[in-house]
Design an enzyme around this catalytic site. Structure first.
Site, PDB file in Angstrom:
ATOM      1  N   TYR A  67       0.805  -1.041   0.182  1.00 56.53           N
ATOM      2  CA  TYR A  67       0.042   0.007  -0.041  1.00 56.53           C
ATOM      3  C   TYR A  67       0.985   1.163   0.096  1.00 56.53           C
ATOM      4  CZ  TYR A  67      -4.285  -2.542   0.399  1.00 56.53           C
ATOM      5  OH  TYR A  67      -5.477  -3.171  -0.117  1.00 56.53           O
ATOM      6  N   VAL A 103      -9.285   5.040  -3.926  1.00 63.02           N
ATOM      7  CA  VAL A 103      -8.725   5.533  -2.710  1.00 63.02           C
ATOM      8  C   VAL A 103      -7.415   6.550  -2.731  1.00 63.02           C
ATOM      9  CG1 VAL A 103      -9.174   3.281  -1.515  1.00 63.02           C
ATOM     10  CG2 VAL A 103      -7.028   3.362  -2.809  1.00 63.02           C
ATOM     11  N   HIS A 119     -14.465   3.302  -0.267  1.00 66.25           N
ATOM     12  CA  HIS A 119     -13.486   2.233   0.134  1.00 66.25           C
ATOM     13  C   HIS A 119     -12.194   2.605   0.965  1.00 66.25           C
ATOM     14  CE1 HIS A 119     -15.216  -0.461  -3.325  1.00 66.25           C
ATOM     15  NE2 HIS A 119     -15.898  -0.515  -2.503  1.00 66.25           N
ATOM     16  N   CYS A 127      -4.550   3.123  13.552  1.00 65.70           N
ATOM     17  CA  CYS A 127      -4.069   1.848  14.312  1.00 65.70           C
ATOM     18  C   CYS A 127      -4.942   0.648  14.250  1.00 65.70           C
ATOM     19  CB  CYS A 127      -4.140   2.239  16.065  1.00 65.70           C
ATOM     20  SG  CYS A 127      -3.476   0.857  16.736  1.00 65.70           S
ATOM     21  N   CYS A 130      -6.114   0.024  18.264  1.00 66.59           N
ATOM     22  CA  CYS A 130      -7.183   0.981  18.866  1.00 66.59           C
ATOM     23  C   CYS A 130      -7.986   2.113  18.039  1.00 66.59           C
ATOM     24  CB  CYS A 130      -6.216   1.933  19.872  1.00 66.59           C
ATOM     25  SG  CYS A 130      -5.179   3.297  19.133  1.00 66.59           S
ATOM     26  N   CYS A 155       1.638   2.697  16.430  1.00 66.83           N
ATOM     27  CA  CYS A 155       0.665   3.818  16.942  1.00 66.83           C
ATOM     28  C   CYS A 155       1.113   4.554  17.998  1.00 66.83           C
ATOM     29  CB  CYS A 155      -0.709   2.997  17.251  1.00 66.83           C
ATOM     30  SG  CYS A 155      -1.729   3.940  18.332  1.00 66.83           S
ATOM     31  N   ASN A 221     -16.786   4.519 -20.389  1.00 70.89           N
ATOM     32  CA  ASN A 221     -15.755   3.335 -20.146  1.00 70.89           C
ATOM     33  C   ASN A 221     -15.325   2.800 -21.665  1.00 70.89           C
ATOM     34  OD1 ASN A 221     -14.821   0.738 -19.656  1.00 70.89           O
ATOM     35  ND2 ASN A 221     -15.700   0.559 -17.749  1.00 70.89           N
TER      36      ASN A 221
HETATM   37  N1  APR Z   1     -11.498   5.894 -18.573  1.00 69.13           N
HETATM   38  C1  APR Z   1     -12.577   5.182 -18.026  1.00 69.13           C
HETATM   39  N2  APR Z   1     -12.593   3.997 -17.763  1.00 69.13           N
HETATM   40  C2  APR Z   1     -11.452   3.381 -17.893  1.00 69.13           C
HETATM   41  C3  APR Z   1     -10.255   3.862 -18.403  1.00 69.13           C
HETATM   42  C4  APR Z   1     -10.225   5.090 -18.710  1.00 69.13           C
HETATM   43  N3  APR Z   1      -9.214   5.609 -19.128  1.00 69.13           N
HETATM   44  N4  APR Z   1      -9.366   2.773 -18.436  1.00 69.13           N
HETATM   45  C5  APR Z   1     -10.014   1.368 -17.759  1.00 69.13           C
HETATM   46  N5  APR Z   1     -11.181   1.864 -17.659  1.00 69.13           N
HETATM   47  C6  APR Z   1     -12.084   1.092 -17.097  1.00 69.13           C
HETATM   48  C7  APR Z   1     -12.130  -0.457 -17.280  1.00 69.13           C
HETATM   49  O1  APR Z   1     -12.541  -0.885 -18.655  1.00 69.13           O
HETATM   50  C8  APR Z   1     -12.941  -0.916 -16.192  1.00 69.13           C
HETATM   51  O2  APR Z   1     -14.230  -1.286 -16.430  1.00 69.13           O
HETATM   52  O3  APR Z   1     -12.324   1.157 -15.700  1.00 69.13           O
HETATM   53  C9  APR Z   1     -12.829  -0.088 -15.049  1.00 69.13           C
HETATM   54  C10 APR Z   1     -11.866  -0.435 -13.844  1.00 69.13           C
HETATM   55  O4  APR Z   1     -12.622  -1.332 -13.282  1.00 69.13           O
HETATM   56  P1  APR Z   1     -11.907  -2.067 -12.277  1.00 69.13           P
HETATM   57  O5  APR Z   1     -10.361  -2.366 -12.421  1.00 69.13           O
HETATM   58  O6  APR Z   1     -12.805  -3.291 -11.704  1.00 69.13           O
HETATM   59  O7  APR Z   1     -12.147  -1.108 -11.005  1.00 69.13           O
HETATM   60  P2  APR Z   1     -13.025  -0.775 -10.096  1.00 69.13           P
HETATM   61  O8  APR Z   1     -14.354  -0.788 -10.793  1.00 69.13           O
HETATM   62  O9  APR Z   1     -12.927   0.746  -9.518  1.00 69.13           O
HETATM   63  O10 APR Z   1     -13.187  -1.763  -8.919  1.00 69.13           O
HETATM   64  C11 APR Z   1     -13.973  -1.489  -7.931  1.00 69.13           C
HETATM   65  O11 APR Z   1     -12.756  -3.253  -6.729  1.00 69.13           O
HETATM   66  O12 APR Z   1     -11.054  -4.271  -6.052  1.00 69.13           O
HETATM   67  C12 APR Z   1     -11.905  -3.497  -5.656  1.00 69.13           C
HETATM   68  O13 APR Z   1     -11.826  -1.820  -3.882  1.00 69.13           O
HETATM   69  C13 APR Z   1     -11.377  -2.146  -5.353  1.00 69.13           C
HETATM   70  O14 APR Z   1     -12.265  -0.039  -5.308  1.00 69.13           O
HETATM   71  C14 APR Z   1     -12.280  -1.212  -6.177  1.00 69.13           C
HETATM   72  C15 APR Z   1     -13.279  -2.006  -6.538  1.00 69.13           C
END
Ligand code: APR
Length: 253
Positions: A67, A103, A119, A127, A130, A155, A221
């Site tokens: 992270y 995030v 998220h 921590c 706590c 912490c 998308n």
């Molecule tokens: N513009 C718009 N969309 C895009 C771009 C772009 N330049 N590049 C990729 N994408 C799209 C992909 O086609 C995909 O559908 O963004 C989407 C990303 O999907 P994920 O990788 O699944 O991310 P997300 O939907 O945010 O995941 C949700 O899953 O793992 C958990 O907590 C994590 O918050 C996350 C949650």
């Protein structure tokens, strides 16, 4: 780039807009998404290895190091035109609620306010014992070094191991943020879903609530497979290209 006139009118005249974002809105800032086939984070790391309380308990240094490398990558990145367009849209509508699954703080750095993080955030660890918030020193602006193990800080209140302020698989989402997001989705007349695969619940309910309440739902998308059903608008393309063009067409800048 041309857009349907009816869509432009609905955007321009919206009383309450909701923007719901996922990792795709930060992709053009160089932040890896989770599920994109080639570059997605989960294709290189096993989420069960990194994004669960059990993973942190089993190997805090691996999880904290991963992270921290993502936080350093965010610190080395900048908001892209998609983030900037969303911040601009808030100035054009009577009310805009921004809900993100991300995030990173790129929405805030683009000028968005009151961002609802469903998220959690890389920037607000706490921590693990706590729950006291922990102030991170600003990481040196160095290249992210993925996969480096790092001992989590301790912490200052109780000496417990500090954990990322991320909602991990199996954990509950922040109640206030989720309730505010659901209420906004139930009230809005237009929802832009930007850069999300829409597969992780309960966050993925936000566009569904908006659609159920009769709002216009627009997906932005590049992956046509990831887009919504027949009664939703589908703008296939990158957020950093579609959103600025959409605002310019709607508000005739
Ligand atoms: N513009 C718009 N969309 C895009 C771009 C772009 N330049 N590049 C990729 N994408 C799209 C992909 O086609 C995909 O559908 O963004 C989407 C990303 O999907 P994920 O990788 O699944 O991310 P997300 O939907 O945010 O995941 C949700 O899953 O793992 C958990 O907590 C994590 O918050 C996350 C949650």
């Amino acid at each position: 780039m041309t857009f349907d006139q009816d869509l432009l009118t609905q955007l321009r005249d919206a009383r309450h807009g909701v923007v719901f974002t996922g990792a795709g809105v930060s992709a053009e800032s160089g932040i890896a998404t989770f599920r994109d086939a080639l570059s997605g984070l989960w294709s290189r790391f096993d989420p069960m290895q990194l994004a669960t309380p059990e993973a942190f308990a089993a190997d805090p240094e691996l999880v904290w190091g991963w992270y921290e490398s993502r936080r350093r990558q965010v610190l080395c990145s900048s908001p892209n035109p998609g983030h900037i367009a969303i911040a601009e849209l808030a100035k054009r509508l009577p009310q805009l609620t921004l809900v993100t699954q991300n995030v990173d703080d790129l929405h805030e750095r683009a000028g968005s306010r009151d961002v609802l993080h469903l998220h959690g955030s890389l920037h607000y660890p706490r921590c693990s014992r706590c729950a006291a918030p922990f102030e991170l020193a600003p990481a040196p602006r160095v290249e992210a070094t993925e996969g480096r193990r790092l001992a989590p800080p301790r912490c200052l209140q109780c000496g417990g191991a500090v954990r990322p302020g991320i909602v991990w698989f199996g954990e509950s989402l922040p109640v206030a943020a989720l309730e505010t997001a659901f209420a906004a989705a139930a009230d809005c007349d237009l929802l832009l879903s930007v850069g999300t695969s829409g597969v992780v619940y309960p966050a993925a309910q936000v566009p569904e609530i908006a659609l159920h309440n009769g709002a216009t739902v627009v997906h932005v998308n590049p992956d046509p497979q990831a887009l919504g059903g027949t009664d939703e608008w589908l703008l296939a393309g990158a957020a950093g290209e579609i959103l600025p063009a959409l605002l310019q067409a709607a508000f005739q800048d």
